[in-house]
Design a protein around this motif. Structure first.
Motif, mmCIF file in Angstrom:
data_model
loop_
_atom_site.group_PDB
_atom_site.id
_atom_site.type_symbol
_atom_site.label_atom_id
_atom_site.label_comp_id
_atom_site.label_asym_id
_atom_site.label_seq_id
_atom_site.Cartn_x
_atom_site.Cartn_y
_atom_site.Cartn_z
ATOM 1 N N VAL A 44 41.244 45.418 42.494
ATOM 2 C CA VAL A 44 41.523 43.980 42.521
ATOM 3 C C VAL A 44 42.964 43.671 42.128
ATOM 4 O O VAL A 44 43.604 42.790 42.725
ATOM 5 C CB VAL A 44 40.542 43.219 41.601
ATOM 6 C CG1 VAL A 44 40.897 41.737 41.516
ATOM 7 C CG2 VAL A 44 39.106 43.386 42.107
ATOM 8 N N GLU A 45 43.489 44.381 41.151
ATOM 9 C CA GLU A 45 44.846 44.091 40.664
ATOM 10 C C GLU A 45 45.926 44.123 41.751
ATOM 11 O O GLU A 45 46.885 43.355 41.679
ATOM 12 C CB GLU A 45 45.216 45.040 39.530
ATOM 13 C CG GLU A 45 44.752 44.548 38.170
ATOM 14 C CD GLU A 45 45.452 45.240 37.021
ATOM 15 O OE1 GLU A 45 45.542 44.627 35.934
ATOM 16 O OE2 GLU A 45 45.904 46.385 37.197
ATOM 17 N N PRO A 46 45.807 44.964 42.782
ATOM 18 C CA PRO A 46 46.821 44.918 43.841
ATOM 19 C C PRO A 46 46.811 43.616 44.648
ATOM 20 O O PRO A 46 47.706 43.402 45.465
ATOM 21 C CB PRO A 46 46.456 46.124 44.731
ATOM 22 C CG PRO A 46 45.721 47.052 43.832
ATOM 23 C CD PRO A 46 44.939 46.149 42.933
ATOM 24 N N HIS A 47 45.822 42.754 44.413
ATOM 25 C CA HIS A 47 45.714 41.483 45.133
ATOM 26 C C HIS A 47 45.648 40.343 44.112
ATOM 27 O O HIS A 47 44.621 39.669 43.967
ATOM 28 C CB HIS A 47 44.462 41.475 46.015
ATOM 29 C CG HIS A 47 44.316 42.707 46.855
ATOM 30 N ND1 HIS A 47 45.030 42.906 48.016
ATOM 31 C CD2 HIS A 47 43.545 43.815 46.687
ATOM 32 C CE1 HIS A 47 44.706 44.076 48.543
ATOM 33 N NE2 HIS A 47 43.803 44.647 47.760
ATOM 34 N N LEU A 88 31.478 46.845 45.624
ATOM 35 C CA LEU A 88 32.038 46.254 46.836
ATOM 36 C C LEU A 88 33.559 46.350 46.852
ATOM 37 O O LEU A 88 34.169 46.514 47.913
ATOM 38 C CB LEU A 88 31.593 44.797 46.966
ATOM 39 C CG LEU A 88 30.105 44.578 47.241
ATOM 40 C CD1 LEU A 88 29.765 43.096 47.169
ATOM 41 C CD2 LEU A 88 29.718 45.154 48.594
ATOM 42 N N SER A 89 34.183 46.246 45.679
ATOM 43 C CA SER A 89 35.640 46.359 45.609
ATOM 44 C C SER A 89 36.099 47.724 46.105
ATOM 45 O O SER A 89 37.154 47.844 46.739
ATOM 46 C CB SER A 89 36.118 46.127 44.172
ATOM 47 O OG SER A 89 35.903 44.781 43.775
ATOM 48 N N TYR A 128 37.586 40.651 36.180
ATOM 49 C CA TYR A 128 37.944 41.597 37.235
ATOM 50 C C TYR A 128 38.110 43.010 36.683
ATOM 51 O O TYR A 128 38.702 43.874 37.319
ATOM 52 C CB TYR A 128 39.207 41.150 37.973
ATOM 53 C CG TYR A 128 40.458 41.052 37.129
ATOM 54 C CD1 TYR A 128 41.350 42.119 37.048
ATOM 55 C CD2 TYR A 128 40.744 39.889 36.423
ATOM 56 C CE1 TYR A 128 42.493 42.034 36.275
ATOM 57 C CE2 TYR A 128 41.899 39.793 35.649
ATOM 58 C CZ TYR A 128 42.768 40.862 35.582
ATOM 59 O OH TYR A 128 43.906 40.776 34.817
ATOM 60 N N GLU A 129 37.578 43.246 35.504
ATOM 61 C CA GLU A 129 37.483 44.584 34.938
ATOM 62 C C GLU A 129 36.030 44.825 34.553
ATOM 63 O O GLU A 129 35.349 43.932 34.058
ATOM 64 C CB GLU A 129 38.338 44.718 33.681
ATOM 65 C CG GLU A 129 39.819 44.530 33.877
ATOM 66 C CD GLU A 129 40.558 44.704 32.558
ATOM 67 O OE1 GLU A 129 40.569 45.843 32.037
ATOM 68 O OE2 GLU A 129 41.092 43.712 32.055
ATOM 69 N N PRO A 181 36.081 39.919 42.318
ATOM 70 C CA PRO A 181 35.904 39.580 40.902
ATOM 71 C C PRO A 181 34.683 38.698 40.678
ATOM 72 O O PRO A 181 34.010 38.267 41.622
ATOM 73 C CB PRO A 181 37.205 38.851 40.554
ATOM 74 C CG PRO A 181 37.718 38.344 41.847
ATOM 75 C CD PRO A 181 37.276 39.311 42.901
ATOM 76 N N ASN A 182 34.422 38.404 39.415
ATOM 77 C CA ASN A 182 33.193 37.733 39.015
ATOM 78 C C ASN A 182 33.495 36.391 38.338
ATOM 79 O O ASN A 182 34.412 36.299 37.516
ATOM 80 C CB ASN A 182 32.430 38.637 38.037
ATOM 81 C CG ASN A 182 31.004 38.210 37.808
ATOM 82 O OD1 ASN A 182 30.317 37.776 38.727
ATOM 83 N ND2 ASN A 182 30.533 38.320 36.584
#
Length: 409
Positions: free
Chosen positions: A326-329, A361-362, A206-207, A369-370
């Protein structure tokens, strides 16, 4: 589960290389040919809301099988393959129960060796699919397509596995950085999604890099060489000067982990004009900005020392690090992590030294994430995939769907 292999072996027969020079969408006709084939398959397997638009985006839905509210989630893969190697006339070869050592790739003279690719040592006992040494394989990302469809097959065949609405999308032109250009997030309608576009078994990412592209244009003067004295200015020599000013230790082949780089990807050369095309990567936005400033400084420095000719710089941003979106979720990552652990897979959480459709898309409102496919050595003739890994990816997709539903009880 055997269907995941059958599907993959069928999909790689389609030539779907994308083309960065063609601005249409999709950039090559083969992608639409595969999209139409997949559209028919999705209808046949029983999915609903199957739609294929003029840009080659294929979407479909597996409706919820529970009577309570569950977030709609999505799974995404791309249909195109990379332009780096030929994707035409792919002839995959099956290596059953790999026992170590080198693998000959057809009659090409090429081979996979543990010395060059040490990850092979972790795959002893696996069934592998390799190339014949003349093309790429297409596991990036036709494996993801096969795994997603097979996972939905599993869910439909096992109605006791709870799940909410599941949306899927297969996109064009990811490999040339345009996979999200015409992605309709509102139409997709998912609260979050996962790209099934990773590599080794267990990858959860997710990075990703912050990314820009740079074009350094070297301007010279073309004159007939017979009368060139004190007139001709060879732009290729200016280009060579510029490249020698770039830090040689900050290239892809010299960096790893969270280290960024400058990467010279192509050259269009001539006497009067030479273009150097770079990609710039850094995991921090501030680092990316510093790299842009560095390149401009080098252009200015070279212009100051040139007696004839000149250099200009054009920079454009490509995508940014999905981490900040992504990190906020954290539940999105946690569902995938727990799904892997429950499938007896050790999550390998690490940054993507590249990008996916999910990165853009994020930032379009779809955290994404992948997740791994089980493939290795993407974009080249040494690409291969573990069939065991493909089956594990299917298991993880189904488990993510189930955990998302059960979490709402």
């Amino acid at each position: 589960m055997k269907n995941v292999v059958d599907r993959f072996m069928h999909y790689v027969t389609f030539d779907t290389q994308s083309d960065s020079e063609n601005q249409t969408c999709p950039s090559t006709p083969g992608q639409m040919v595969l999209a139409e084939e997949l559209r028919k398959e999705l209808i046949t397997v029983g999915l609903s809301d199957v739609s294929l638009d003029d840009n080659g985006y294929l979407m479909a839905t597996l409706p919820s099988n529970v009577d309570y509210d569950v977030p709609t989630i999505g799974f995404i893969a791309h249909m195109d393959t990379a332009p780096d190697e030929s994707g035409k006339n792919v002839k995959p070869q099956l290596v059953k129960d790999y026992q170590g050592g080198s693998i000959l790739l057809g009659t090409s003279g090429e081979q996979l060796t543990p010395e060059q690719y040490p990850e092979l040592e972790t795959l002893v006992g696996h069934d592998l699919i390799t190339t014949d040494g003349t093309t790429l394989l297409g596991a990036d990302n036709k494996a993801g397509i096969a795994e997603i469809i097979t996972a939905l097959d599993v869910l439909m065949d096992n109605p006791d596995i709870s799940h909410g609405d599941i949306r899927i999308c297969f996109t064009p032109d990811e490999e040339v950085g345009r996979g999200a250009d015409h992605f309709d997030v509102n139409k997709f309608g998912a609260e979050w999604a996962y790209t099934i576009d990773g590599g080794q078994i267990g990858e959860l990412e997710y990075e990703n890099f912050n990314a820009s592209s740079a074009k350094v244009i070297c301007h010279g003067v073309s004159v007939h060489p017979g009368t060139a004295k004190d007139k001709l200015v060879n732009s290729m020599l200016i280009a060579a000067q510029f490249q020698l000013m770039m830090p040689k230790e900050e290239t892809p082949e010299c960096t790893e982990g969270y280290e960024g780089f400058y990467h010279l990807t192509s050259i269009k050369s001539g006497i009067a004009t030479t273009e150097l095309n770079y990609i710039i990567r850094d995991f921090e936005r501030s680092g990316l900005e510093q790299r842009k400033v560095f390149m401009q400084d080098k252009v200015d420095e070279l212009n100051n020392i040139l007696s004839k000719g000149s250099v200009t710089l054009e920079i454009s941003d490509s995508y940014f690090n999905m981490k900040e979106m992504v990190e906020p979720h954290p539940h999105i990552i946690e569902f995938a992590k727990q799904a892997m652990e429950e499938c007896h897979i050790a999550p390998v959480i690490k940054p993507i030294r590249g990008g996916t459709d999910g990165a853009r898309l994020s930032f379009m409102g779809l955290p994404c994430p992948n997740v791994f496919t089980g493939g290795y050595n993407f974009h080249g003739i040494h690409e291969f995939i573990s069939i065991n890994g493909m089956k594990q990816s299917v298991e993880v997709i189904t488990k993510i769907a189930e955990k998302t539903a059960l979490q709402q009880l």
